[in-house]
Design an enzyme around this catalytic site. Sequence first.
Site, PDB file in Angstrom:
ATOM      1  N   GLU A 180      41.657  37.888  32.390  1.00  0.00           N
ATOM      2  CA  GLU A 180      40.454  38.670  32.648  1.00  0.00           C
ATOM      3  C   GLU A 180      40.059  38.653  34.129  1.00  0.00           C
ATOM      4  O   GLU A 180      39.720  39.673  34.693  1.00  0.00           O
ATOM      5  CB  GLU A 180      39.315  38.081  31.792  1.00  0.00           C
ATOM      6  CG  GLU A 180      37.937  38.485  32.219  1.00  0.00           C
ATOM      7  CD  GLU A 180      37.374  39.589  31.344  1.00  0.00           C
ATOM      8  OE1 GLU A 180      38.065  39.956  30.378  1.00  0.00           O
ATOM      9  OE2 GLU A 180      36.282  40.068  31.644  1.00  0.00           O
ATOM     10  N   ASP A 181      40.120  37.477  34.750  1.00  0.00           N
ATOM     11  CA  ASP A 181      39.524  37.329  36.082  1.00  0.00           C
ATOM     12  C   ASP A 181      40.515  37.230  37.238  1.00  0.00           C
ATOM     13  O   ASP A 181      40.098  37.195  38.390  1.00  0.00           O
ATOM     14  CB  ASP A 181      38.629  36.069  36.112  1.00  0.00           C
ATOM     15  CG  ASP A 181      37.435  36.203  35.186  1.00  0.00           C
ATOM     16  OD1 ASP A 181      37.117  37.336  34.818  1.00  0.00           O
ATOM     17  OD2 ASP A 181      36.847  35.169  34.826  1.00  0.00           O
TER      18      ASP A 181
END
Length: 755
Positions: free
Chosen positions: A93-94
């Site tokens: 996700e990051d």
Amino acid sequence: MTDEKQLQEQADEEMINQGFQELLDSYLATKHRKKVEIITKAFNFAKQAHKGVKRRSGEPYIMHPIAVAKIVCTEIGLGSTSICSALLHDVVEDTDYTVEDIENLFGSKIAQIVDGLTKISGGIFGDRASAQAENFKKLLLTMSDDIRVILIKIADRLHNMRTLGSMLPNKQYKIAGETLYIYAPLANRLGLNKIKTELEDLSFRYEHPEEYAQIEAKLQETQAEREEVFREFTAPIRERLDKMGISYRLMARVKSPYSIWNKMQTKHITFEEIYDILAVRIIFTPKDPEEELNECFNIYVSVSKIYKPHPDRLRDWVSHPKSNGYQALHVTLMSNKGQWIEVQIRSERMNDVAEQGFAAHWKYKEGGGSEDEGELEKWLRTIKEILDDPQPDAMDFLDTIKLNLFASEIFVFTPKGEIKTMPQNCTALDFAFSIHTFLGSHCIGAKVNHKLVPLSHKLQSGDQVEILTSKSQHVQPSWINFATTAKAKAKIMAILKREQRGMQQSGEEILRDFFNKEGLEFTPDNIQKLCTLHNLRTQEELFSAIGFKTIIPGDNDKNELKDKPATSNWKKYISFAFGGNKSNKDKSEEKEPIQKIDSKKILKLTPEAIQKNYVIAECCKPIPGDDVLGYIDDNNRIIIHKRQCPLATKLKSSYGNRLLAVQWETGKSLYFPVNLYIKGIDHIGLLNKVTEIISQQLNVNIHKLTIETNDGIFEGRIQLFVHDVDDVRTISTNLRKISEVKTVTRIEKFEDLPN
Ligand code: MN
């Protein structure tokens, strides 16, 4: 690099390594196989992936995945695969790493779980209405593939809630609201009782900080007293259990602040009136695992000999566990001081299941196969079935699922004597659909305990139910009103949708003919006018209403289109209450648009602001002093809701990015309507006393007042104009001082009954 920076980095490094060491230590203390190597690898990978990134609290980011992994390990009881997935849960996700990278390094299972966690991560709310509902749908889909995805997600949420203090206030409401709306019930459904309770308490603390603090303070004040009651009450129990040679421990269970508050709210009682704040738990280790159930009942019998049991309050979840796996025997006993005290009897195994949920089952897998895992699978299958049916409205879907998450359960028998678990308050129709869609869609009635009943009949635990069908029967739109389970609702909706398409077509034809006959033009504008006339939102609704013959076009419709009379007053009122029609839009155009709201700031509700752009929600009518939040509606108005308003709760989970933190700053300059409900014993002069007390309160006006007396009971409703909750508090306290008055409660609508 400056010295200071270097020092900081060194401190961070130490903190990270210590955090990871704690995780490893707690993992090594479990019964799982010791796969330290892969866990260390996952940690090192995640650490360098998140390198240099900080959380809002100032901690290095990696502290979050470490904390989530620790919850997964110690509080949910999962093993290395889940611990690795938790450590890696925010990497895709990051950072720039992909699921493929994870798969290459850690294998397909971990990659699959991380993928599931990435898909349901919360960062993708668009302006779309039901983004969060869609997310939730995805979450349930992935969950039915691998339950570990949702367990890790719950751990993630728990850690975010524990560290919510460093978030912006408007984000706090969104996260707290969503937690209460979705995650706490989910945790409950999965049997994660302890986590459920903590999630509820944390949400409560952020939504109603003052009430939380008050309840905490009262719990502390009464702590010593409860300890004394516990000591006195359990002494004879200890003696008896010792004599029986049982190995056990006794625990005092104290009701959580959230459940206390909840009970105070729903039952309209004070803290002091809650009798079950303390419960006693007897947790025993069976001498022989085979004899576990028998020992439960033996203990029950022997404590019932010491204290008198309440005849209606024996709950046997030992022979029939709840579908989240919960097992225990609950009995309410009368103490020597005349107090009812609940005693919960469970084995150590049952206790683990009660606190950790299904994950704990896996620990005990060898010892006696349980049907409870089957129950969970059944539930997951139901969810999958619902998901397979295309549901047009994700919010409806969310509501039905949620209903099912909250429901407690009853047991019902088929004519052959098979036992089925059903949610409480379910109807004969729900039961029919739970057995088979065909049975549901063709059922005409049921026999409950051999007596004929309608489909809407509510089932009770222990009922024997036989479904009667007819080939010519088909699904009726009215059924949606008494179907309560997600499965029945979803099936009925899907079948109706199919039929509706046919009906829409014939409705459109009928309307076309009508327009032709009357010499009217079949234009979107004219159709829209008829929708407004019949209070329908879309032309599809209008067509199908005509198709189903609930609307038959006639003179009214003709006049509406020909003469264009002004809309009558009551209609304006209705549409205003529901918001979002034309007349509102016109108004909001005159007003200055308020798009430039800085959602990071707490907005002050000053008198000027309230009169300008703010709207006090009709549904919950907050007044200054209530815990509130703001919601930006389609017309750019800010609607002020109570934080616990059911509508606001829905908004929190679906329109999180439109929420604003707001604060009352009205002083004593504006008046707000508030409704009070008074009940007591009728007495000459009582009404006088009541009105006197209210008029003594400066600056408070009675607006409406109704009194009813029945069999010596006095029931009154008063509408007042007040400045804030302080006024309400003073008046209520003074009214309670009248000896005949038994209850004074604030109600939302004048006609409402306190529940
Ligand atoms: Mn996370």
